[in-house]
Design a protein around this motif. Structure first.
Motif, short mmCIF file in Angstrom:
data_model
loop_
_atom_site.label_atom_id
_atom_site.label_comp_id
_atom_site.label_asym_id
_atom_site.label_seq_id
_atom_site.Cartn_x
_atom_site.Cartn_y
_atom_site.Cartn_z
N UNK A 39 -2.43 88.21 75.95
CA UNK A 39 -2.95 86.92 76.40
C UNK A 39 -4.47 86.90 76.26
N UNK A 40 -5.00 87.71 75.38
CA UNK A 40 -6.45 87.81 75.22
C UNK A 40 -7.06 86.52 74.69
N UNK A 74 -5.18 92.04 78.07
CA UNK A 74 -5.64 90.96 78.94
C UNK A 74 -7.12 90.69 78.74
N UNK A 75 -7.68 91.14 77.64
CA UNK A 75 -9.12 91.10 77.43
C UNK A 75 -9.62 89.68 77.17
N UNK A 76 -10.93 89.52 77.37
CA UNK A 76 -11.64 88.27 77.06
C UNK A 76 -11.04 87.08 77.81
N UNK A 77 -10.91 87.23 79.12
CA UNK A 77 -10.55 86.14 80.01
C UNK A 77 -11.57 86.13 81.14
N UNK A 91 -8.66 95.67 78.86
CA UNK A 91 -9.12 94.75 79.91
C UNK A 91 -10.58 94.37 79.70
N UNK A 92 -11.10 94.56 78.52
CA UNK A 92 -12.51 94.33 78.28
C UNK A 92 -12.89 92.86 78.43
N UNK A 93 -14.18 92.66 78.66
CA UNK A 93 -14.75 91.31 78.76
C UNK A 93 -14.07 90.45 79.82
N UNK A 105 -12.10 99.34 79.01
CA UNK A 105 -12.51 98.65 80.23
C UNK A 105 -13.94 98.15 80.12
N UNK A 106 -14.45 98.04 78.93
CA UNK A 106 -15.86 97.71 78.71
C UNK A 106 -16.20 96.30 79.14
#
Length: 348
Positions: free
Chosen positions: A132-133, A209-212, A235-237, A259-260
């Motif tokens: 869902x990024x 799940x990144x970029x949310x 999970x980044x961003x 995790x950045x």
């Protein structure tokens, strides 16, 4: 076309609106693939009860509007990709009632709001890949889902196989044999690289799940996903805070952890040294401090994995841990390895 089983028009230059009749096509259809075209407008609305669709791929078009609730009628659906469109909707919790859904790709749309579970006895019981990024999801990470994704907690296979739609039997036409299966394929970020999977192993698991705009802490329920064989946790961003949970060390088959660009604080848990298959690790641009774990996979990560954390020290950074309280503990062999050495007469 009363006996049509596969309709694959992907990677062309087709445009216009997706015909409504495709949602009402004969009950024999298993695969509908319109991936990478120029379709615009809404997704067909009237998906009929009793259909046999196992794969719907509408990704990389210009589709708008909401995700049709009638898709819940696709009770045999295993693969749904509507990524890289312009869908504007809230989290489709109602898809969680689909008993066979394995792959859900909503990447790069305009989904928004919180990810909450609906009132179902089981939610996404067979889900193995979720992306869902690059949307506008907000709120806390969906701990209720992390607790209920059964296939990601207890999944074992005796032999490697691919995710595919079985077409039940061989078909013969003009002397040609039509295969009795259709392999699923997808594009996804893996270990920091955008990759195309022409075949997807049944043991492949991924959560992106990144970029949310997720906030809060990583729930400890993420440690329940320890049955996974291949996993990427991205999970980044986001706007995540708190400490990195030590229970991530339970995910012993983890291959990528990014995790950045969050707001994590505290130390990197020493338990992450247990991740023997970890190839990509990135905690850059957080507020982490203290010594970086040493040994095993941590000896392979570059400085860039830790950029933007002024409080970190130890290899591979040039900043040394000078304070006694910051010295990393000695590397200890896991107890099961010590027991194995003893059985071979090589231990204490």
């Amino acid at each position: 076309m009363a006996s049509l089983r596969v309709l694959n028009l992907s990677r062309n230059n087709l445009s216009g609106i997706v015909p409504q009749c495709l949602s009402k096509v004969s009950k024999s259809l298993s695969v509908l693939n319109l991936h990478v075209n120029n379709f615009h407008g809404p997704i067909p609305q009237a998906w009929m009860s009793g259909n046999k669709l196992k794969m719907i791929n509408l990704g990389q078009n210009k589709l708008k509007g909401e995700l049709p609730r009638s898709m819940v009628m696709c009770r045999m659906l295993e693969f749904l990709d509507i990524g890289n469109n312009q869908i504007r909707d809230t989290w489709p919790f109602w898809l969680g009632s689909l008993p066979e859904l394995k792959i859900l790709i909503l990447r790069s749309n305009r989904f928004h709001g919180e990810i909450k579970s609906g009132e179902f006895d089981s939610v996404f019981p067979n889900l193995r890949v979720i992306d869902v990024s690059n949307n506008g999801f907000t709120g806390l990470l969906p701990s209720s889902y992390l607790e209920s994704w059964t296939a990601m907690k207890r999944f074992h296979v005796e032999h490697l196989s691919y995710m595919q739609s079985n077409l039940y039997d061989h078909m013969f036409m003009a002397g040609l044999t039509i295969p009795d299966e259709y392999n699923y394929s997808m594009t996804m970020t893996n270990k920091g690289i955008k990759m195309e999977y022409t075949k997807i192993l049944e043991v492949f698991m991924a959560i992106d799940l990144s970029c949310n705009e997720f906030r809060g802490e990583i729930p400890v329920s993420v440690g329940n996903l320890k049955g996974l064989q291949l996993l990427n946790l991205l999970l980044l961003n986001n706007l995540l805070v708190g400490q990195i949970p030590s229970v991530i060390g339970n995910l012993t088959s983890l291959e990528a952890l990014d995790l950045s660009h969050n707001q994590f604080a505290g130390r990197i848990p020493w338990q992450l040294r247990q991740l023997n298959f970890l190839e990509v690790f990135n905690v850059s641009y957080n507020n982490l401090n203290g010594p970086i774990p040493q040994g095993r996979q941590f000896d392979t990560f570059l400085n860039t994995s830790f950029d933007g954390n002024l409080g970190l020290c130890g290899n591979p950074l040039s900043k040394k841990c000078e304070e006694l309280g910051s010295s990393p503990p000695p590397f200890l062999q896991p107890l099961k390895e010590i027991k194995a050495l003893n059985r071979n007469g090589e231990g204490f």
